[in-house]
Design a protein around this motif. Structure first.
Motif, PDB file in Angstrom:
ATOM      1  N   ALA A 196       5.044  49.913  21.924  1.00 22.05           N
ATOM      2  CA  ALA A 196       6.179  49.751  21.008  1.00 22.05           C
ATOM      3  C   ALA A 196       6.368  48.250  20.828  1.00 22.05           C
ATOM      4  CB  ALA A 196       7.436  50.377  21.600  1.00 22.05           C
ATOM      5  N   TYR A 197       6.844  47.816  19.670  1.00 24.55           N
ATOM      6  CA  TYR A 197       7.103  46.395  19.471  1.00 24.55           C
ATOM      7  C   TYR A 197       8.107  46.212  18.341  1.00 24.55           C
ATOM      8  CZ  TYR A 197       3.478  47.155  15.912  1.00 24.55           C
ATOM      9  OH  TYR A 197       2.735  47.659  14.868  1.00 24.55           O
ATOM     10  N   ILE A 198       8.618  45.004  18.235  1.00 25.03           N
ATOM     11  CA  ILE A 198       9.622  44.676  17.224  1.00 25.03           C
ATOM     12  C   ILE A 198       8.987  43.726  16.198  1.00 25.03           C
ATOM     13  CG2 ILE A 198      11.893  43.616  16.839  1.00 25.03           C
ATOM     14  CD1 ILE A 198      12.085  45.950  18.764  1.00 25.03           C
ATOM     15  N   THR A 199       9.294  43.934  14.932  1.00 26.66           N
ATOM     16  CA  THR A 199       8.850  42.976  13.923  1.00 26.66           C
ATOM     17  C   THR A 199      10.081  42.362  13.249  1.00 26.66           C
ATOM     18  OG1 THR A 199       8.812  44.602  12.147  1.00 26.66           O
ATOM     19  CG2 THR A 199       6.763  44.300  13.371  1.00 26.66           C
ATOM     20  N   ALA A 200       9.914  41.135  12.784  1.00 23.05           N
ATOM     21  CA  ALA A 200      10.994  40.469  12.036  1.00 23.05           C
ATOM     22  C   ALA A 200      10.377  39.828  10.818  1.00 23.05           C
ATOM     23  CB  ALA A 200      11.661  39.411  12.906  1.00 23.05           C
ATOM     24  N   GLN A 201      10.977  40.083   9.658  1.00 25.20           N
ATOM     25  CA  GLN A 201      10.478  39.486   8.426  1.00 25.20           C
ATOM     26  C   GLN A 201      11.620  38.834   7.676  1.00 25.20           C
ATOM     27  OE1 GLN A 201       8.336  43.232   7.153  1.00 25.20           O
ATOM     28  NE2 GLN A 201       7.076  41.667   6.185  1.00 25.20           N
ATOM     29  N   GLY A 202      11.296  37.812   6.881  1.00 23.57           N
ATOM     30  CA  GLY A 202      12.314  37.176   6.055  1.00 23.57           C
ATOM     31  C   GLY A 202      13.130  36.163   6.832  1.00 23.57           C
ATOM     32  N   VAL A 203      14.080  35.494   6.141  1.00 29.77           N
ATOM     33  CA  VAL A 203      14.907  34.478   6.781  1.00 29.77           C
ATOM     34  C   VAL A 203      16.390  34.740   6.569  1.00 29.77           C
ATOM     35  CG1 VAL A 203      13.320  32.524   6.910  1.00 29.77           C
ATOM     36  CG2 VAL A 203      14.398  33.080   4.731  1.00 29.77           C
TER      37      VAL A 203
ATOM     38  N   LEU B 262      19.838  43.858  11.030  1.00 28.69           N
ATOM     39  CA  LEU B 262      20.306  43.064  12.167  1.00 28.69           C
ATOM     40  C   LEU B 262      19.326  43.252  13.330  1.00 28.69           C
ATOM     41  CD1 LEU B 262      24.048  43.825  11.624  1.00 28.69           C
ATOM     42  CD2 LEU B 262      23.018  41.544  11.598  1.00 28.69           C
ATOM     43  N   PRO B 263      19.317  42.299  14.255  1.00 29.67           N
ATOM     44  CA  PRO B 263      18.262  42.299  15.281  1.00 29.67           C
ATOM     45  C   PRO B 263      18.152  43.583  16.109  1.00 29.67           C
ATOM     46  CG  PRO B 263      19.399  40.201  15.282  1.00 29.67           C
ATOM     47  CD  PRO B 263      20.155  41.081  14.332  1.00 29.67           C
ATOM     48  N   ILE B 264      16.902  43.905  16.445  1.00 29.35           N
ATOM     49  CA  ILE B 264      16.563  44.971  17.399  1.00 29.35           C
ATOM     50  C   ILE B 264      15.821  44.263  18.533  1.00 29.35           C
ATOM     51  CG2 ILE B 264      15.411  47.193  17.741  1.00 29.35           C
ATOM     52  CD1 ILE B 264      15.229  47.419  14.665  1.00 29.35           C
ATOM     53  N   LEU B 265      16.118  44.639  19.772  1.00 31.18           N
ATOM     54  CA  LEU B 265      15.533  43.959  20.926  1.00 31.18           C
ATOM     55  C   LEU B 265      15.125  44.934  22.023  1.00 31.18           C
ATOM     56  CD1 LEU B 265      18.395  41.328  21.464  1.00 31.18           C
ATOM     57  CD2 LEU B 265      16.188  40.818  20.425  1.00 31.18           C
TER      58      LEU B 265
ATOM     59  N   LYS C 287      10.840  58.993  24.823  1.00 33.11           N
ATOM     60  CA  LYS C 287      11.990  58.288  24.263  1.00 33.11           C
ATOM     61  C   LYS C 287      11.827  56.785  24.407  1.00 33.11           C
ATOM     62  CE  LYS C 287      15.210  61.873  25.794  1.00 33.11           C
ATOM     63  NZ  LYS C 287      14.831  62.282  27.147  1.00 33.11           N
ATOM     64  N   LEU C 288      12.561  56.079  23.548  1.00 40.57           N
ATOM     65  CA  LEU C 288      12.651  54.627  23.687  1.00 40.57           C
ATOM     66  C   LEU C 288      14.114  54.262  23.850  1.00 40.57           C
ATOM     67  CD1 LEU C 288      10.340  53.116  20.879  1.00 40.57           C
ATOM     68  CD2 LEU C 288       9.950  53.039  23.347  1.00 40.57           C
ATOM     69  N   ALA C 289      14.387  53.353  24.784  1.00 36.80           N
ATOM     70  CA  ALA C 289      15.712  52.735  24.850  1.00 36.80           C
ATOM     71  C   ALA C 289      15.543  51.355  24.226  1.00 36.80           C
ATOM     72  CB  ALA C 289      16.174  52.612  26.299  1.00 36.80           C
ATOM     73  N   TYR C 290      16.549  50.852  23.533  1.00 38.60           N
ATOM     74  CA  TYR C 290      16.459  49.518  22.943  1.00 38.60           C
ATOM     75  C   TYR C 290      17.852  48.999  22.656  1.00 38.60           C
ATOM     76  CZ  TYR C 290      16.859  52.445  18.770  1.00 38.60           C
ATOM     77  OH  TYR C 290      17.283  53.375  17.852  1.00 38.60           O
ATOM     78  N   VAL C 291      17.925  47.722  22.312  1.00 36.27           N
ATOM     79  CA  VAL C 291      19.192  47.106  21.940  1.00 36.27           C
ATOM     80  C   VAL C 291      19.193  46.917  20.429  1.00 36.27           C
ATOM     81  CG1 VAL C 291      20.611  45.023  22.145  1.00 36.27           C
ATOM     82  CG2 VAL C 291      19.365  45.899  24.145  1.00 36.27           C
ATOM     83  N   SER C 292      20.246  47.333  19.772  1.00 37.84           N
ATOM     84  CA  SER C 292      20.349  47.106  18.330  1.00 37.84           C
ATOM     85  C   SER C 292      21.703  46.464  18.030  1.00 37.84           C
ATOM     86  CB  SER C 292      20.216  48.427  17.565  1.00 37.84           C
ATOM     87  OG  SER C 292      20.559  48.221  16.203  1.00 37.84           O
ATOM     88  N   PHE C 293      21.699  45.520  17.086  1.00 42.60           N
ATOM     89  CA  PHE C 293      22.933  44.839  16.656  1.00 42.60           C
ATOM     90  C   PHE C 293      23.486  45.471  15.388  1.00 42.60           C
ATOM     91  CE2 PHE C 293      23.493  40.725  19.001  1.00 42.60           C
ATOM     92  CZ  PHE C 293      22.441  40.873  19.895  1.00 42.60           C
TER      93      PHE C 293
END
Lengths: 429, 105
Positions: free
Chosen positions: A165-172, A198-201, A211-217
């Motif tokens: 699993a991984y997080i991607t971020a695009q744009g500014v 908003l960020p996912i971590l 299942k996945l646990a994660y932090v979401s804003f």
């Protein structure tokens, strides 16, 4: 040693007359630890060519592990698809130790892959079986074969059929887009699990891989969620005041360790998922975060700056005792246990930058593994042979992996934008 | 006495040759921990061809044991057996190899 052997040999020779079967023992103490030479012969195809090159996928899997050196296809003087008639002598002359041969044919609504693993020096067949794969599961079939071959030769369970699993971020700034993805361990077959402006971590796999646990804003405040991958159903489990971060599953899947700042600065807590009750674990005037459970469930690792800079500590859950584990250098963070619990993987800052390192828990010796310099978020394969981590390539974040002994490394095919915070799944089969 | 010396030298060089050839061919499996030892009994034919290589004392690690057998198989045949004095040849058609990783090449 040599002189000793000569003297001793003289004695042996004197005994020849009387000893019909001389009990001569020659000591072999030197060998090569280079990757084992193997040839994965292109699989024969019955009818139209299948959409995936199964032998190439197997060959790539084995090569990435660092344990194998596959022979280039143009060096193959014959391309057998079964063991009968294999010219072992000639493969042996190429210094190939193992041969994988096989054939892919169409089955009702998918494929049948028949393969054999051959021991070249002994001219023996070690494995031979037929695997069925659905219409779009050829890659999965290939990874399964890699797992079998890897385990037969090394004695270590293969982890090629696992996922990341991984997080991607695009744009500014205002136009940012974050994604949570799950892909095969080799980076293929990626699927988006969640999208947010908003960020996912900090994605973390449940021990059953479902299942996945994660932090979401997403609510503009950090909260911890647990999402079922098959159904997409998600639950917000932790949204206390302040920071809710760094979820880590207990080995039995019933509890989550996390870092919360509801009582002041970030401290480690353990939540029982069923009733959401939380128990405070650390109580210091410093920042305590990034927990990880020991494989036996009895202790937690965490990072704390209580000594001035970040270092890794272990909290014993039964006794409540805390012990500092890392003493090499002034920055060691994000500790993750090896599956056997005998070592930890972490980010260590040296003069070369922030690098993935392994520390043996008994000796305390720390060894740097990666050769990159902006490494983050190490996550260990369930068989303990590889560590995946995020690093920088030019302006963007990419995923890279290094073997647990540091001998082999590879970069995953880059997804779009910045890629961060990889998490390696447990065994899924 | 001269004969005994020659015989001893020839035998010594045969042992060294076997050791070098097997060490050259031995690929120690990754993940094989330190402290493993396996003993392989080797039986040769009259010209040094490999009749049998069998584990007589296993290391407890299958991959390690197989790597030892493979090293012998890859190093064989040991044609130099025929350069030994006739009376020594018979004695060298059976010997043991003890595999203990010390240095890694």
């Amino acid at each position: 040693m040599k002189a000793l052997m000569t003297a001793w040999l003289g004695a042996v020779l004197l005994c020849f007359a009387t000893l019909a079967q001389a009990d001569l023992t020659i000591e072999i103490t030197r060998g090569s630890d280079e990757a084992t030479p193997i040839a994965v012969v292109p699989f024969a195809a019955e009818g139209e060519a299948p959409p995936e090159d199964v032998a190439q996928i197997v060959s790539d899997d084995l090569e990435r592990s660092g344990f194998f050196a596959p022979l280039a296809r143009d060096a193959m003087f014959e391309r057998p698809s079964r063991s009968d008639g294999v010219r072992y002598g000639e493969w042996r002359a190429l210094d190939v130790r193992y041969l994988v041969v096989g054939e892919v044919s169409r089955a009702d609504d998918g494929y049948r892959i028949r393969y054999e693993l051959l021991d070249v020096s002994g001219g023996r067949r070690l494995l031979g079986e037929t695997v069925t794969a659905g219409g779009n599961e050829l890659r999965g079939g290939a990874h399964f074969i890699s797992d079998q071959v890897f385990e037969e030769i090394t004695g270590i369970r293969g982890a090629f059929s696992t996922r990341i699993a991984y997080i991607t971020a695009q744009g500014v700034s205002d136009d940012q887009q974050f994604g949570l993805y799950v892909a095969d361990a080799d980076g293929h077959n990626s699927q988006q699990v969640l999208e947010s402006r908003l960020p996912i971590l900090s994605p973390a796999w449940s021990p059953d891989g479902q299942k996945l646990a994660y932090v979401s804003f997403e609510t503009e405040r950090p909260a911890i969620y647990v999402q079922d991958l098959a159904t997409g159903q998600r639950v917000r489990v932790s949204s206390f005041d302040g920071l809710n971060s760094a979820p880590a599953w207990s080995p039995d899947g019933r509890r989550l360790a996390m870092s919360l700042s509801r009582d002041g600065q970030p401290e480690i807590y353990v939540m029982t998922i069923a009733d959401r009750s939380v128990e405070r674990i650390t109580n210091s005037s410093s920042i305590d975060t990034e927990p990880d459970w020991a494989p036996d469930g009895r202790s937690l690792l965490f990072t704390s700056d209580r000594s001035g800079g970040p270092q890794i500590y272990r909290h014993d859950l039964a006794s409540g005792e805390q012990e500092r584990l890392t003493f090499t250098g002034n920055y060691n963070a994000r500790g993750r246990f090896a599956p056997d619990g005998e070592a930890i993987f972490l980010i260590h800052r040296s003069s070369s930058g922030y690098q993935v390192a392994r520390q043996d828990l008994e000796s305390g010796r720390l060894v740097t593994l990666s050769e990159t310099r902006w490494d983050e978020s190490p996550s260990v394969a369930p068989n303990g042979t590889m560590v995946i981590f995020a690093t920088r390539q030019g302006d963007s974040g990419v995923l890279s992996a290094v073997s647990a002994d540091g001998r082999a490394s590879y970069r995953l095919p880059s997804a779009q934008g910045d890629v961060r915070e990889p998490a390696w799944s447990p065994f899924l089969n | 006495m001269a004969n005994a010396n020659q015989a001893s030298e020839a035998a010594n060089s045969f042992i060294n040759l076997v050791r070098r050839a097997v060490e050259q061919a031995w690929v120690i499996p990754p993940g094989a921990g330190n402290g493993l030892t396996a003993i392989v009994q080797v039986r040769l034919g009259p010209s040094g061809e490999l009749f049998a290589a069998t584990i007589t004392q296993g290391s407890g690690d299958n991959a390690f044991d197989r790597s030892a057998i493979q090293a012998v198989e890859a190093a064989a045949p040991f044609n130099e057996l025929r350069q030994l004095p006739a009376n020594a040849q018979r004695s060298f058609r059976e010997f043991n190899l003890r595999f203990t990783p010390g240095d890694i090449r």
